[in-house]
Design a protein around this motif. Structure first.
Motif: not given
Lengths: 819, 587
Positions: A142, A154, A156-157, A182-183, A190-191, A206-207
């Motif tokens: 990420g 962000i 994440e993947n 980390q998520p 979420h991250t 966060d999100n």
């Protein structure tokens, strides 16, 4: 042999050991001149020259647009060229040792360690403005990016195309440090991003929300522990704090009373925090109890946190600092009286052929199993092979006293240690601890070895541990294909000799490498060995051989693969319609799928397909008619399309369809006319319905015109008129009509329709006209006219019928019982 | 609604297919935390209800259910799952919706769930529409599901339109569903296939079976697979089903094993239709479903008497033990009693509709006349049209007429087509050509192939009451499809014995594959000698309830050593078959 405990430092109720892992193999590297990132789990380290430092030119190795990649033993793997155009803002590693680089224009590139680009991704917002990176952080797979305009992105993947933007508080201002949770550790899944700013605030973003905390002083460093549970932060006045990442608990406050900023702060496992005061030549370890331990260094340092300790790199060596686990302390600790320690000592006395050990072991047989497992566990922790051997030997001796000890853990440990000792050597330089090895697993270890081109070692490990080796072989073959000193024949031969008998080998992936190396013949030969069509087809398309690709796709009846070829054919400008039709000819499955696709996406091609491939213009006409039935298009359009279909029917000499369509066009025109004149809806009605409607409106003349225009047979016309008059209850008119003209459909329907409309008296008018006397009787009975029914029976001289009537009739009626 | 079939299944543990799919559903929902909204492809609502019931939805935190149609809807729930068939035409609808939802809330988690499998062409379309980044794509492998103790369906695949369009894109999914079936129940030992589509599926199966099957699957519970391509016999679905179950389907329509009845049928009041589940868990229904309507009255009477006697045993019970026995008997007796009441009402209603003097009875007589002797009934057909009877009925009978006499003469052909288009509307130009495509309606060319089929396969048998022949499902007509399957068991050489008939008269192909070496099979069969052989019959393109009844009758014959499980892409009847040939109007 010295006891390992002499290297231990007692600290905060525990023992810590700082162990020398490697003397670095590199020359003249000064860590002070580089930005450094290492992959976790004993992974590679990447060095990028820090362009903010002024260095003596003599000390710089080669050009400046490259990142040096070394093993932990300081062996150079590659000089990775990261390109000239952009500046690198951040970089980091994936678990399988791919290097992620974040450039200043928000481009993210994943490289393999030899500098090949694996993936490129660019963060742009919908309006496609370019963002400039202020700070970025890379973890695992990420990336988080804070732009100069304080926008927060962000990913994440990286293997998925998605990225998210978190909304940033307006008062964020100038950021001092940024850290992520980390998520997998966060409560929301979420991250979470921790951002500290010069205005002494800490934001947790966060999100969908932001939390803001005000502090007394500015935070300069933020560091989350490897388990994600703890956050260490350092302030401008030299205070170190440790809190939980949910901000509920406070564990440590440690005052340095110094304004010197540490160069780096890092966790040692999740137990202690290390502060690197390079200017004071000091590395300080601080424990939750506020106790601290000082190590002195006279060279620059780089710290790399591991889950069970920390790696410390200097210009000259790589060290590993970690807590000594209790089992080890129990065995080697000075004055330890644990039974594992006694077992270890006893095994030593065995070596000296003394019988003392035997007595010791027999004294506490009940504690023996645990002591054995302790020795095995301890062997996993030590790096020295002589100690590993001795501990395992102690376990083996203990084991011989027991009948029912499960042998597996002993055998597995021996195997695992053999593998670990292999990769821990200077050549491979991966100082994995046993715990780290358990965590990453054998698959990832093999992957790393392959990435580093240690195919032979990887293969031997697979064979030794009896696990699938096709992956290693395929990757080896992919390398082999690139070989330039061998002919195609030689390469093919050596690949087939090694892989030919293996199962699950993807020859397509090897062939694809061959193709990218412009060795087309080799690629096609390799592809012949591929068993799976879904692997063959895409490559054949790439190799510009769509004809063969289509054949293979049809063989396995896979619509996705067929579509893959079809889309390639449709979107390729080099392929014109003629060659498309040529490739498609006689391939019905593909043609039918293409037709299905064209119905939604490419109507124009659809008609051509039918003309060219199906040679059936009639179908084109029918397709047009179907098209014209859509509710979406207006009447004019409908007529236009139907007229077009007439051409197709003409070509195919299909007179019936032509005639019936012409009829329809005529009908619609008539209906348009009626609709205008009568201000009633006609469009959409069938010929019968139109005629009926006209009759219901008493427009007999118009109805007759319909009859004539469309050649409605007389009997059908009668049915239509009968229903129309009945619907309007025009019984009188119906009767006159029936009297004046002879019905071609008989009079049964007249009776029926009257009965259905419950006008029995009307029905009686028509019963005498009904031909079949049985039906006459039936109708009379339904209307309860028993006398009339009886009369018919008598007239017909049918005794049975008469009996039947009589049986149904009420008793008071005088129905004769005989004719 | 999920069935509990534990007592009535032919194959042990058939329920595992349902459980597996339900687990899959739960897994998909667990990809997110919090409340979930499902947005369904309208074509999936009904199939999904076969495996996902309200308690399961609740368990999975699904709080809203929508159908994806033209209209816009918005929801405050931020976890959205689109369940879609991989239909190209749906993609733009999904894309529109995702875009509008993104405007409302940027933190939506969107999943596009393809049923049963992902499709590259649809993904490409989503990519082109620019929503691929906003959603995650997954698949929900809703494969074979039990519809009853011996019936499996592929609920998401209605394979009738495909017959007309020559659309082969679903054959791979059919094969995959059969591969999955083998994972649960072991390898088939032989495959017999008939028809082009069956051949393709059998080919895929053979390739996979030889390449990658685990040891565990060696232990096969189902010995034989028969794959039947519906296009080999499209006549049988057109013939009126005259079993109890078949007739309910003809008159009221069966859906997912349920029937919706007007309350007056059951002697109740109200406007709301009543849902009655009809399957083998109903003790009376399982006895009468396969019976011909004309023998039902007698049977029901006997059953009533039987139950009455059992109730009567209360008065004769004297000792405490006898009374105890009686009480033990009560719950199943009451269940039967209740079920009997329902079926009596339904039966009486059917008798009223099909009884003497009824329109339906006359139509059935005409139909049987055509099938028995190739009688011509043009005047009757003409009158049906002039009376503007239901077009489904007209076309069914016209198609039967066309088949039994080997096609209509030019003049008649044009006449009927014209009368139909004039009467029922212009769009049926397309319907009629589709029926031609299917070979159901045709111009006379060459000889009459049906005559020799009827003779050689004994498609008509008046004596069905005495012989308990499968022809009782249509009161004389034996479905061609099942006669063909019967050949596999009655003749040692199977279809080879009628090679010419299949190749020339039916104009199709067949094949047979041994998947297990002979030596091994004989070992297995020693063990299995005592039990009946289990055979899975897969119908590509649908099967009627009457045909299923015929298979059940086959396995109940005295000398039979086979038991059937029926798998099908969908259930089918004549009206549905005719309706599929209507033009697909673009909306």
């Amino acid at each position: 042999m010295e006891n390992p405990s002499v290297h231990w430092n007692q600290f905060d109720r525990y023992y810590y050991q700082k162990r020398l892992v490697f003397h670095m193999g590199w020359n003249e590297i000064d860590l002070d001149h580089y930005l450094i990132e290492s992959a976790p789990f004993g992974g590679l380290i990447a060095l990028l020259r820090d362009d903010q430092k002024i260095i003596n030119i003599k000390n710089i190795k080669t050009n400046k647009n490259c990142i040096f990649i070394y093993t932990c033993s300081g062996k150079l793997i590659s000089e990775l060229d990261y390109g000239h155009k952009q500046r690198v803002k951040a970089f980091g590693w994936t678990l399988d040792e791919k290097l992620i680089i974040v450039y200043d224009d928000c481009e993210i590139v994943v490289f393999d360690i030899f500098g090949e680009k694996i993936k490129t991704k660019c963060i742009t917002s919908r309006d496609s403005t370019v963002h400039l990176v202020y700070k970025a952080k890379v973890w695992n797979n990420g990336v988080v990016i804070l732009t100069k305009k304080n926008r927060l992105f962000i990913v994440e993947n990286l293997s998925q195309p998605r990225f998210e933007e978190y909304s940033v508080p307006e008062n964020l201002g100038i950021v001092s440090d940024l850290e992520i949770l980390q998520p997998k550790f966060s409560l929301t899944g979420h991250t979470e991003v921790f951002v500290s700013n010069l205005a002494k605030n800490l934001f947790i973003i966060d999100n969908d929300q932001t939390l803001e905390i005000e502090f007394q002083e500015m935070i300069t460093h933020l560091k989350v522990s490897p388990t994600g549970r703890l956050l260490a932060y350092y302030t401008e006045t030299g205070n170190l704090h440790v809190i939980s990442t949910d901000f509920r608990s406070h564990f440590l406050e440690f005052q340095m009373n110094s304004k010197i900023k540490p160069k780096q702060i890092a966790w040692c496992s999740s137990d202690t925090v290390l502060l690197n005061f390079e200017k004071k030549n000091t590395l300080l370890m601080v424990a939750p109890s506020q106790s601290f331990l000082k190590y002195e260094y006279d060279e620059p340092l780089y710290l790399m946190t591991e889950e069970d300790g920390i790696r410390i790199f200097t210009n000259s060596c790589c060290e590993f600092l970690s807590k000594v686990p209790e089992v080890v302390v129990n065995i080697f600790g000075i004055g330890s009286t644990s039974f594992s320690s006694l077992l270890y000592d006893a095994s030593q006395s065995y070596e000296k052929e003394s019988s003392k050990g035997d007595e010791v072991i027999r004294s506490k047989m009940d504690q023996l199993p645990k002591a054995i497992t302790d020795c095995i566990t301890a062997s996993s922790w030590v790096f020295r092979r002589d100690l590993q051997k001795k501990l395992l030997n102690a376990a083996a001796i203990g084991k011989s006293y027991l009948d029912n000890f499960v042998h597996d853990i002993f055998a597995d440990m021996c195997k695992d240690l053999r593998v670990l000792n292999e990769v821990r050597g200077w050549e491979i330089g991966m100082p994995l601890t046993y715990r780290q090895f358990e965590k990453i697993g054998i698959d990832l270890l093999i992957e790393r070895l392959i990435n580093r081109k240690h195919h032979y070692v990887a293969l031997k490990i697979c064979e030794y541990l009896r696990i699938r080796k096709d992956r290693v072989l395929v990757r080896w073959a992919c390398q082999k294909v690139k070989s330039e000193n061998e002919t195609d024949e030689q390469i093919l031969k050596s690949i087939i000799s090694k892989l030919g008998k293996e199962e699950n080998v993807s020859f397509a992936s090897i062939a694809s490498v061959a193709y990218s190396e412009s060795k087309n013949d080799l690629a096609i030969k390799l592809l012949d060995y591929e068993k799976s069509a879904s692997e063959q087809v895409p490559l054949l398309i790439n190799m510009k051989n769509p004809g063969l690709a289509l054949v293979k796709a049809i063989e396995c009846a896979n619509p996705d693969l067929i579509y893959l070829v079809l889309l390639y054919l449709l979107n390729n400008e080099d392929i014109n319609e003629n060659s498309l039709f040529q490739i498609l000819s006689n391939k019905d499955m593909a043609i039918n799928l293409l037709i299905k696709y064209c119905k939604y996406k490419k109507k124009d091609l659809l008609y051509k397909l039918y003309f060219q491939l199906k040679r059936d213009p009639k179908v084109v006409g029918l397709l047009k008619i179907t098209e014209s039935l859509s509710d979406k298009i207006n009447l004019e359009m409908k007529l236009k399309i139907r007229n077009e279909s007439l051409i197709a029917f003409g070509v195919s000499k299909n007179n019936f369809l032509k005639k019936i369509t012409e009829d329809n066009i005529k009908l619609v025109k008539l209906q348009q006319d009626y609709q205008q004149r009568l201000e009633l809806v006609f469009i959409g009605l069938s010929i019968n319905q139109t005629t009926a409607k006209l009759l219901e409106l008493d427009l007999e003349k118009e109805a007759k015109k319909m009859k004539k225009t469309f050649k409605i047979p007389n009997d059908r016309y009668w049915w239509i008129k009968l229903r129309a008059l009945a619907k309007r209850h025009r019984w009188k008119k119906l009767y006159t009509w029936a009297k004046n003209e002879k019905s071609p459909i008989g009079y049964d329907p007249f009776v029926e329709i009257c009965i259905k409309n419950r006008v029995g008296n009307e029905a009686l008018n028509y019963i005498p006209l009904v031909k079949d006397p049985y039906n006459q009787v039936k109708f009379y009975l339904r209307l309860n006219k028993f006398e009339q029914a009886a009369n018919i029976a008598i007239k017909e001289k049918n005794q049975n019928l008469l009996q039947h009537v009589k049986s149904l009739a009420p008793k008071n009626l005088n129905i004769p019982s005989h004719i | 609604m999920a069935l509990n079939l534990s007592e009535t299944q032919v194959l042990d543990n058939i329920q595992i297919l349902l459980e597996d799919i339900q687990n899959e559903f739960v897994k998909i929902c667990n990809l997110v935390k919090g409340d979930i909204a499902l947005i369904l492809d309208p074509e999936l609502s009904l199939p999904l209800s076969l495996c996902v019931d309200p308690p399961l939805l609740k368990k999975c935190r699904v709080t809203k259910l929508y159908e994806l149609k033209d209209q816009d809807f918005q929801t405050t729930i931020t976890k959205l799952f689109f369940y879609l068939k991989p239909r190209l035409e749906m993609m733009s609808l999904v894309a529109d919706y995702i875009r509008s939802q993104e405007k409302v809330s940027s933190s939506c988690e969107i999943f596009i769930v393809f049923v049963p499998r992902r499709s590259m062409i649809c993904e490409k379309e989503l990519e082109k529409l620019g929503v691929l980044g906003a959603a995650s794509l997954i698949e929900f492998q809703m494969d074979l599901l039990p519809l009853d103790g011996d019936i499996l369906t592929l609920p998401n695949l209605s394979f009738t339109r495909e017959l007309i369009d020559n659309d082969t894109s679903q054959l791979l999914n059919i094969a995959k569903s059969l591969i999955k079936f083998q994972v649960f129940f072991g390898k088939f030992q032989t495959i017999d296939w008939i028809g082009e589509y069956s051949g393709i599926v059998s080919d895929i199966l053979q390739k996979t079976i030889t390449s990658s099957f685990s040891k565990k699957m060696e232990n096969s519970k189902v010995d034989q697979l028969i794959i039947f391509d519906r296009r080999v016999d499209l006549l049988s679905p057109l013939v009126t089903q005259l079993t109890y179950e078949g007739l309910i389907d003809e008159i009221h329509g069966l859906q997912n094993g349920n029937v919706l009845l007007n309350p007056e049928v059951l002697g109740q009041r109200g406007n709301k239709k009543i849902r009655i589940p009809l399957n083998s868990t109903d003790p009376i229904y399982s006895l009468i479903r396969d019976k011909n309507m004309s023998t039902m009255g007698e049977f029901l009477k006997r059953t009533i008497k039987n139950i009455a006697e059992k109730y009567g045993s209360r008065t004769s019970a004297k000792t405490l033990g006898e009374l105890k026995d009686f009480v033990k008997m009560l719950p199943p007796l009451q269940k039967k009693h209740h079920s009997l009441g329902t079926h009596l009402s339904i039966y009486q209603d059917l008798v009223r509709i099909t009884g003497g003097g009824s329109v339906l009875k006359k139509r059935i007589e005409i139909e049987l006349g055509m099938l028995a002797d190739g009688e011509k009934h043009f005047d009757y057909l003409k009158e049906l049209i002039y009376r503007e009877e239901d077009i489904n009925i007209v076309l069914r009978l016209l198609c039967i007429q066309s088949i039994v006499i080997g096609g209509l003469k030019n003049k008649q052909f044009d006449f009927f087509r014209r009368e139909i288009v004039h009467t029922y509307g212009f769009e049926h130009v397309v319907t009629l050509t589709n029926l031609e495509k299917l070979g159901l309606l045709k111009k006379k060319e060459g000889g009459n192939t049906f005559n020799s089929l009827r003779k050689n396969l004994k498609l008509f048998d008046d004596n069905f009451f005495k012989t308990n022949d499968i022809s009782l499902v249509h009161s004389g007509y034996a479905p061609l499809s099942i006669r063909l399957i019967q050949k596999l068991f009655d003749n040692k050489n199977g279809w080879k014995s009628i090679d010419d008939l299949i190749k020339n008269n039916l104009g199709t192909n067949y094949g047979s594959i041994e998947l297990v070496p002979k030596e091994k099979k004989s070992q297995n069969s020693k063990i299995q000698n005592f039990t009946k052989k289990l055979c899975l019959v897969f119908f590509i393109g649908g099967v009627t309830y009457a045909e299923i009844s015929a298979l059940r009758i086959l396995s109940q014959r005295e000398n039979s050593n086979v038991e059937f499980i029926i798998a099908t892409t969908n259930m089918l009847n004549g009206n549905q078959l005719i309706r599929t040939s209507f033009p697909e109007k673009e909306k």
